[in-house]
Write a protein that holds these residues in place. Structure first.
Motif, PDB file in Angstrom:
ATOM      1  N   GLN A 275       0.807  -1.215   0.000  1.00 49.28           N
ATOM      2  CA  GLN A 275       0.000   0.000   0.000  1.00 49.28           C
ATOM      3  C   GLN A 275       0.850   1.279   0.000  1.00 49.28           C
ATOM      4  OE1 GLN A 275      -0.567  -2.627   2.349  1.00 49.28           O
ATOM      5  NE2 GLN A 275      -1.968  -3.437   0.801  1.00 49.28           N
ATOM      6  N   ARG A 276       2.128   1.185  -0.350  1.00 50.72           N
ATOM      7  CA  ARG A 276       3.001   2.352  -0.249  1.00 50.72           C
ATOM      8  C   ARG A 276       2.639   3.442  -1.257  1.00 50.72           C
ATOM      9  NH1 ARG A 276       8.969  -0.176   0.170  1.00 50.72           N
ATOM     10  NH2 ARG A 276       8.143  -1.544  -1.465  1.00 50.72           N
ATOM     11  N   LEU A 282      -1.818  10.022  -1.112  1.00 52.62           N
ATOM     12  CA  LEU A 282      -2.799  10.621  -0.210  1.00 52.62           C
ATOM     13  C   LEU A 282      -2.175  11.659   0.717  1.00 52.62           C
ATOM     14  CD1 LEU A 282      -4.775   7.363   0.557  1.00 52.62           C
ATOM     15  CD2 LEU A 282      -5.655   9.361  -0.654  1.00 52.62           C
ATOM     16  N   VAL A 283      -0.975  11.389   1.233  1.00 47.62           N
ATOM     17  CA  VAL A 283      -0.319  12.368   2.088  1.00 47.62           C
ATOM     18  C   VAL A 283       0.036  13.617   1.286  1.00 47.62           C
ATOM     19  CG1 VAL A 283       1.712  12.847   3.510  1.00 47.62           C
ATOM     20  CG2 VAL A 283       0.525  10.657   3.729  1.00 47.62           C
ATOM     21  N   GLY A 382       4.533   5.500   6.851  1.00 46.75           N
ATOM     22  CA  GLY A 382       3.625   4.793   5.957  1.00 46.75           C
ATOM     23  C   GLY A 382       4.345   3.982   4.900  1.00 46.75           C
ATOM     24  N   LEU A 383       5.499   4.468   4.443  1.00 45.08           N
ATOM     25  CA  LEU A 383       6.257   3.713   3.448  1.00 45.08           C
ATOM     26  C   LEU A 383       6.725   2.373   4.009  1.00 45.08           C
ATOM     27  CD1 LEU A 383       8.371   6.564   1.805  1.00 45.08           C
ATOM     28  CD2 LEU A 383       6.475   5.280   0.783  1.00 45.08           C
ATOM     29  N   ALA A 388       4.358  -5.404   2.220  1.00 41.06           N
ATOM     30  CA  ALA A 388       3.552  -6.628   2.213  1.00 41.06           C
ATOM     31  C   ALA A 388       4.087  -7.637   3.216  1.00 41.06           C
ATOM     32  CB  ALA A 388       3.536  -7.236   0.808  1.00 41.06           C
ATOM     33  N   ARG A 389       3.754  -7.443   4.488  1.00 37.98           N
ATOM     34  CA  ARG A 389       4.130  -8.369   5.541  1.00 37.98           C
ATOM     35  C   ARG A 389       2.965  -8.515   6.501  1.00 37.98           C
ATOM     36  NH1 ARG A 389       9.781  -7.139   8.177  1.00 37.98           N
ATOM     37  NH2 ARG A 389       9.953  -9.414   8.130  1.00 37.98           N
ATOM     38  N   THR A 390       2.932  -9.624   7.239  1.00 37.39           N
ATOM     39  CA  THR A 390       1.933  -9.807   8.284  1.00 37.39           C
ATOM     40  C   THR A 390       2.641 -10.190   9.578  1.00 37.39           C
ATOM     41  OG1 THR A 390       1.586 -12.150   7.747  1.00 37.39           O
ATOM     42  CG2 THR A 390       0.136 -10.530   6.679  1.00 37.39           C
ATOM     43  N   ILE A 391       2.011  -9.829  10.695  1.00 33.58           N
ATOM     44  CA  ILE A 391       2.583 -10.137  12.006  1.00 33.58           C
ATOM     45  C   ILE A 391       1.508 -10.741  12.899  1.00 33.58           C
ATOM     46  CG2 ILE A 391       4.445  -8.436  11.969  1.00 33.58           C
ATOM     47  CD1 ILE A 391       2.656  -6.508  13.461  1.00 33.58           C
TER      48      ILE A 391
END
Length: 400
Positions: A275-276, A282-283, A382-383, A388-391
């Motif tokens: 989502q970078r 948006l910012v 945000g970058l 693309a990772r999950t925790i």
């Protein structure tokens, strides 16, 4: 959900969630349009006004951090019911008039908002696992519509209702009570057994991951931009020559502008591998639109307000979506939400407070520089958060 546990129809759950979401911003957006009048009537100084915009955000963070504890004791459904009742109680306190009920009501209603905000991501992960982006977008869009209603309708209510600004602010307890009545049968339909173990251990587990703190930094700093706009945009516009009614209307346009991006961004971002790119776009839009409102001709304030709203709504929806996407399971989503919103709102509280004090020091110039600094921080965090990772609260991070 256990085999014997009843589940309300999915459409009723969705409708109830949207009613709750509508009431999670009016407590925050109704004060701004009336702030000049409140200061004139009560003698509230600039530091007091900055404090009034900061305290609710701090209580948002405190209550968000309590989400996992409330969820384990009551269940997320009953926790949301408790939250919306607290919102209604805080709004009702404002009817008493005076500065003490105003400050106390702001803190109580913000605590309810924070509690609900901390619980909703885990609830969405549980009940709508195949439609996380769409449902997050729908409730974020509805939340933005509630913000627009609060900023746009409070000044007209001031002219309609007897009782001055206190009655105009307290009137927003009515939709909160309606939402609690609609959510109550959905919450009570699900029996809950208190879960064993400490909620704090889940937060501690998720906090071991660097990515969790990157998500927290993004959530907090992008929220600071929104709360600056909610609290101070009407004052900025009035200093530029707009009447209180017109300034409230433009602030309402800003909130309305959040609705389409709040729906579209989570829906699209959830389908993307990372989502970078959304963070950068948006910012950047948010900063450009806000600076335009400070320096562009006043004839452009309406489209610029819509652009600012689109940027703010998109970053907020993106922040909530990133919380859900970065968590591997509902329990981890609840823990990450508690961390990101609990600590994040403490960061966000610095925004409106610092913005107000900077204005007293050097007009709006120093305030604008502070806004840009918060935006740069949101961009950098945000970058990293958009990768693309999950925790999980119980394991190491993995790539999606």
């Amino acid at each position: 959900m256990s085999a014997g546990e009843s589940r309300p129809p999915i459409l009723l759950l969705g409708a109830g969630l949207l009613l709750v979401a509508f009431n999670l911003r009016p407590a925050l957006t109704t004060v701004g349009p009336l702030l000049s009048g409140i200061r004139a009537e009560t003698g509230l100084g600039a530091a007091g006004a900055a404090f009034l915009t900061t305290l609710p955000v701090l209580f948002l963070g405190i209550a968000s951090a309590l989400g996992p504890t409330i969820s384990r004791r009551l269940g997320p459904d009953r926790g949301v019911l408790l939250a919306i009742l607290v919102v209604a109680a805080g709004l009702s306190l404002r009817a008493l008039g005076g500065l003490v009920p105003l400050f106390l009501g702001a803190c109580v209603s913000a605590a309810g908002i924070g509690l609900a905000g901390g619980l909703l991501p885990g609830l969405v992960k549980r009940d709508f696992p195949g439609h996380v982006g769409l449902v997050t977008g729908l409730y974020t869009m509805t939340l933005c519509l509630g913000a627009a209603a609060g900023s746009g309708l409070t000044v007209p209510l001031l002219d309609i209702l007897p009782g001055g600004w206190a009655a105009a602010l307290a009137a927003w307890a009515v939709p909160a009570l309606i939402a609690s009545l609609a959510w109550a049968p959905l919450a009570l339909a699900r029996p809950h057994r208190a879960a064993a173990g400490a909620a704090g251990s889940m937060i501690a587990g998720i906090a071991r991951h660097r990515l969790a703190w990157q998500v927290t930094g993004f959530m907090g700093l992008q929220s600071s931009l929104a709360y600056i706009a909610f609290a101070w945009l009407p004052s900025v516009l009035q200093d530029r020559g707009l009447s209180p009614v017109d300034a409230g209307f433009v602030a309402s346009l800003m909130s309305l502008g959040q609705a389409p991006s709040a729906l579209l961004v989570p829906t699209l971002a959830a389908r993307a591998r990372e989502q970078r790119a959304y963070v950068v776009a948006l910012v950047s839009l948010t900063v450009c639109a806000f600076l335009g409102l400070l320096i562009a001709p006043t004839g452009l304030v309406a489209p610029l307000a819509v652009g600012l709203g689109f940027g703010l709504g998109g970053t907020f929806g993106l922040g909530l979506t990133i919380i859900v996407l970065r968590a591997r399971d509902p329990a981890s989503a609840a823990a990450l939400s508690a961390l990101a919103q609990g600590v994040g709102y403490a960061i966000a509280a610095l925004g409106p407070f610092g913005f107000g004090l900077a204005h007293e020091t050097d007009g709006w110039n120093l305030s604008a520089a502070l806004f840009c600094a918060f935006a740069l921080g949101a961009l950098l965090f945000g970058l990293h958060a958009g990768r693309a990772r999950t925790i999980s609260a119980e394991s190491e991070p993995v790539a999606r």
